[in-house]
Write a protein that holds these residues in place. Sequence first.
Motif, mmCIF file in Angstrom:
data_model
loop_
_atom_site.group_PDB
_atom_site.id
_atom_site.type_symbol
_atom_site.label_atom_id
_atom_site.label_comp_id
_atom_site.label_asym_id
_atom_site.label_seq_id
_atom_site.Cartn_x
_atom_site.Cartn_y
_atom_site.Cartn_z
ATOM 1 N N ARG A 1 34.975 75.579 23.259
ATOM 2 C CA ARG A 1 34.849 75.857 21.683
ATOM 3 C C ARG A 1 33.509 76.936 21.704
ATOM 4 O O ARG A 1 33.492 77.564 20.784
ATOM 5 C CB ARG A 1 35.010 74.620 21.071
ATOM 6 C CG ARG A 1 34.716 74.835 19.433
ATOM 7 C CD ARG A 1 35.086 73.710 18.543
ATOM 8 N NE ARG A 1 35.042 73.845 17.372
ATOM 9 C CZ ARG A 1 33.922 73.857 16.647
ATOM 10 N NH1 ARG A 1 32.732 73.880 17.111
ATOM 11 N NH2 ARG A 1 33.927 74.200 14.942
ATOM 12 N N GLN A 2 32.350 76.127 22.164
ATOM 13 C CA GLN A 2 31.133 77.078 22.047
ATOM 14 C C GLN A 2 31.299 78.340 22.470
ATOM 15 O O GLN A 2 30.644 79.235 22.173
ATOM 16 C CB GLN A 2 30.087 76.169 22.756
ATOM 17 C CG GLN A 2 29.913 74.895 21.921
ATOM 18 C CD GLN A 2 28.400 74.082 22.530
ATOM 19 O OE1 GLN A 2 28.381 74.233 23.791
ATOM 20 N NE2 GLN A 2 28.052 73.213 21.819
ATOM 21 N N MET A 3 32.010 78.443 23.898
ATOM 22 C CA MET A 3 32.052 79.513 24.310
ATOM 23 C C MET A 3 32.819 80.889 23.430
ATOM 24 O O MET A 3 32.317 82.031 23.280
ATOM 25 C CB MET A 3 32.738 79.664 25.579
ATOM 26 C CG MET A 3 33.222 80.672 26.411
ATOM 27 S SD MET A 3 34.059 80.502 27.794
ATOM 28 C CE MET A 3 33.284 81.620 29.158
ATOM 29 N N VAL A 4 33.876 80.354 22.863
ATOM 30 C CA VAL A 4 34.596 81.021 21.931
ATOM 31 C C VAL A 4 33.892 81.376 20.563
ATOM 32 O O VAL A 4 33.870 82.522 20.266
ATOM 33 C CB VAL A 4 35.965 80.533 21.406
ATOM 34 C CG1 VAL A 4 36.708 81.160 20.786
ATOM 35 C CG2 VAL A 4 36.857 80.505 22.792
ATOM 36 N N VAL A 5 33.181 80.475 20.005
ATOM 37 C CA VAL A 5 32.427 80.472 18.724
ATOM 38 C C VAL A 5 31.222 81.412 18.969
ATOM 39 O O VAL A 5 31.190 82.211 18.169
ATOM 40 C CB VAL A 5 32.363 79.028 18.059
ATOM 41 C CG1 VAL A 5 31.470 79.311 16.634
ATOM 42 C CG2 VAL A 5 33.814 78.526 17.762
ATOM 43 N N GLU A 6 30.657 80.783 19.749
ATOM 44 C CA GLU A 6 29.150 81.650 19.879
ATOM 45 C C GLU A 6 29.144 83.024 20.637
ATOM 46 O O GLU A 6 28.491 83.890 20.166
ATOM 47 C CB GLU A 6 28.213 80.793 20.523
ATOM 48 C CG GLU A 6 27.963 79.502 19.669
ATOM 49 C CD GLU A 6 27.022 78.320 20.517
ATOM 50 O OE1 GLU A 6 26.307 78.847 21.591
ATOM 51 O OE2 GLU A 6 26.947 77.335 19.797
ATOM 52 N N GLY A 7 29.902 83.028 21.686
ATOM 53 C CA GLY A 7 30.003 83.961 22.446
ATOM 54 C C GLY A 7 28.863 84.864 23.174
ATOM 55 O O GLY A 7 29.239 85.759 23.912
ATOM 56 N N ASP A 8 27.763 84.270 22.975
ATOM 57 C CA ASP A 8 26.504 84.952 23.548
ATOM 58 C C ASP A 8 26.169 84.146 25.027
ATOM 59 O O ASP A 8 25.027 84.969 25.542
ATOM 60 C CB ASP A 8 25.592 85.134 22.410
ATOM 61 C CG ASP A 8 24.993 83.748 21.994
ATOM 62 O OD1 ASP A 8 25.676 82.818 21.994
ATOM 63 O OD2 ASP A 8 23.997 83.629 21.411
ATOM 64 N N GLN A 9 26.502 83.165 25.167
ATOM 65 C CA GLN A 9 26.177 82.428 26.283
ATOM 66 C C GLN A 9 27.189 82.184 27.196
ATOM 67 O O GLN A 9 27.597 81.227 27.708
ATOM 68 C CB GLN A 9 25.524 80.983 26.080
ATOM 69 C CG GLN A 9 24.176 81.233 25.139
ATOM 70 C CD GLN A 9 23.599 80.000 24.729
ATOM 71 O OE1 GLN A 9 24.316 78.885 24.682
ATOM 72 N NE2 GLN A 9 22.296 79.881 24.492
ATOM 73 N N LEU A 10 28.068 83.356 27.727
ATOM 74 C CA LEU A 10 29.324 83.072 28.131
ATOM 75 C C LEU A 10 28.871 82.460 29.545
ATOM 76 O O LEU A 10 29.846 81.372 30.146
ATOM 77 C CB LEU A 10 30.091 84.518 28.364
ATOM 78 C CG LEU A 10 30.587 84.958 27.255
ATOM 79 C CD1 LEU A 10 31.359 86.537 27.665
ATOM 80 C CD2 LEU A 10 31.636 84.349 26.722
ATOM 81 N N LYS A 11 28.196 83.059 30.492
ATOM 82 C CA LYS A 11 27.815 82.472 31.621
ATOM 83 C C LYS A 11 27.588 81.020 31.768
ATOM 84 O O LYS A 11 28.068 80.205 32.336
ATOM 85 C CB LYS A 11 26.813 83.259 32.306
ATOM 86 C CG LYS A 11 26.576 82.945 33.833
ATOM 87 C CD LYS A 11 25.547 83.600 34.387
ATOM 88 C CE LYS A 11 25.499 83.279 35.915
ATOM 89 N NZ LYS A 11 24.650 84.060 36.810
ATOM 90 N N LEU A 12 26.593 80.536 30.886
ATOM 91 C CA LEU A 12 26.493 79.272 30.737
ATOM 92 C C LEU A 12 27.514 78.307 30.452
ATOM 93 O O LEU A 12 27.716 77.140 31.005
ATOM 94 C CB LEU A 12 25.190 78.722 29.663
ATOM 95 C CG LEU A 12 24.873 77.471 29.379
ATOM 96 C CD1 LEU A 12 24.251 76.957 30.387
ATOM 97 C CD2 LEU A 12 23.787 77.493 28.082
ATOM 98 N N ARG A 13 28.271 78.712 29.447
ATOM 99 C CA ARG A 13 29.572 77.990 29.210
ATOM 100 C C ARG A 13 30.489 77.940 30.048
ATOM 101 O O ARG A 13 30.923 76.816 30.324
ATOM 102 C CB ARG A 13 30.093 78.363 27.625
ATOM 103 C CG ARG A 13 29.165 78.464 26.658
ATOM 104 C CD ARG A 13 28.732 77.105 26.156
ATOM 105 N NE ARG A 13 27.746 77.233 24.935
ATOM 106 C CZ ARG A 13 26.849 76.569 24.887
ATOM 107 N NH1 ARG A 13 26.544 75.526 26.036
ATOM 108 N NH2 ARG A 13 25.781 76.759 23.895
#
Length: 89
Positions: A4-16
């Motif tokens: 969910r955080q990956m999709v919503v925030e989108g700026d920390q793809l590698k971390l997520r």
Amino acid sequence: MALRQMVVEGDQLKLRFEEILALEHEADSIARDVLLGLRTTFITPFDRDDIQSLIKKSLRKSRHCIRRVAERPCSYRGPNRPSACEPSG
């Protein structure tokens, strides 16, 4: 939560993506523990087959689908970030 955080925030793809990979490995470990428990615990054969089927097919497929969804945002980030979700190490 990581997906969910990956999709919503989108700026920390590698971390997520790495968090999702870690969760996938944890799920694999739990599945191995359950399968080992099945081998060492008396359960009627019918129940044992149902549990094994659930773990080997359904759970594995669910984990695979989650991983594929997590990889999708990386595909659409453009040519400047082609490996945004490559796991490190």
